[in-house]
Write a protein that holds these residues in place. Structure first.
Motif, PDB file in Angstrom:
ATOM      1  N   GLU A  59      27.100  38.680  28.513  1.00 43.71           N
ATOM      2  CA  GLU A  59      27.621  39.918  27.918  1.00 43.71           C
ATOM      3  C   GLU A  59      28.716  40.532  28.795  1.00 43.71           C
ATOM      4  O   GLU A  59      29.750  40.973  28.289  1.00 43.71           O
ATOM      5  N   GLY A  62      31.956  38.472  28.553  1.00 42.14           N
ATOM      6  CA  GLY A  62      32.652  38.741  27.294  1.00 42.14           C
ATOM      7  C   GLY A  62      33.357  40.079  27.316  1.00 42.14           C
ATOM      8  O   GLY A  62      34.497  40.210  26.856  1.00 42.14           O
ATOM      9  N   TYR A  63      32.686  41.079  27.869  1.00 37.71           N
ATOM     10  CA  TYR A  63      33.285  42.407  27.977  1.00 37.71           C
ATOM     11  C   TYR A  63      34.513  42.374  28.876  1.00 37.71           C
ATOM     12  O   TYR A  63      35.555  42.941  28.548  1.00 37.71           O
ATOM     13  N   GLN A  65      36.463  39.855  29.518  1.00 35.32           N
ATOM     14  CA  GLN A  65      37.550  39.138  28.844  1.00 35.32           C
ATOM     15  C   GLN A  65      38.231  40.030  27.808  1.00 35.32           C
ATOM     16  O   GLN A  65      39.462  40.064  27.725  1.00 35.32           O
ATOM     17  N   ARG A  66      37.452  40.760  27.034  1.00 42.01           N
ATOM     18  CA  ARG A  66      38.044  41.655  26.037  1.00 42.01           C
ATOM     19  C   ARG A  66      38.830  42.775  26.711  1.00 42.01           C
ATOM     20  O   ARG A  66      39.914  43.149  26.255  1.00 42.01           O
TER      21      ARG A  66
END
Length: 90
Positions: A59, A62-63, A65-66
């Motif tokens: 998680e 992913g955060y 990367q965004r």
């Protein structure tokens, strides 16, 4: 009464037609280059890792990367604005 209507109409016509010139400005935008932290190198772990820790790590990755995509996008958008305003002022 008729004079008042004519007077109001004349005042409105003068007010609506008096502002015919618009001046556009080109702001001088400062350079924007935020310091983005470098990506960390993760260490390998030995032994069993709890499923929750692995899920949390996925998680967070992913955060991150965004968030990096948003920061890079904003930086390129701002640079485009600077180029636009610099070319307008020449």
């Amino acid at each position: 009464m008729k004079r008042a209507v004519v007077l109001v109409a004349l005042v409105l016509i003068v007010l609506l037609t008096s502002c015919t010139h618009t001046v556009y400005i080109s702001p001088d935008l400062p350079e924007y280059s935020p310091l983005l932290p470098s990506r960390p190198v993760l260490k390998t772990t030995e032994g069993d890792v709890p499923v929750e820790a692995t899920s949390n790590l996925i998680e967070m990755m992913g955060y991150a990367q965004r968030l990096e995509i948003v920061c890079k996008g904003w930086e390129s958008f701002y640079e485009g604005l600077r180029e636009l305003y610099q070319s307008d002022s020449i």
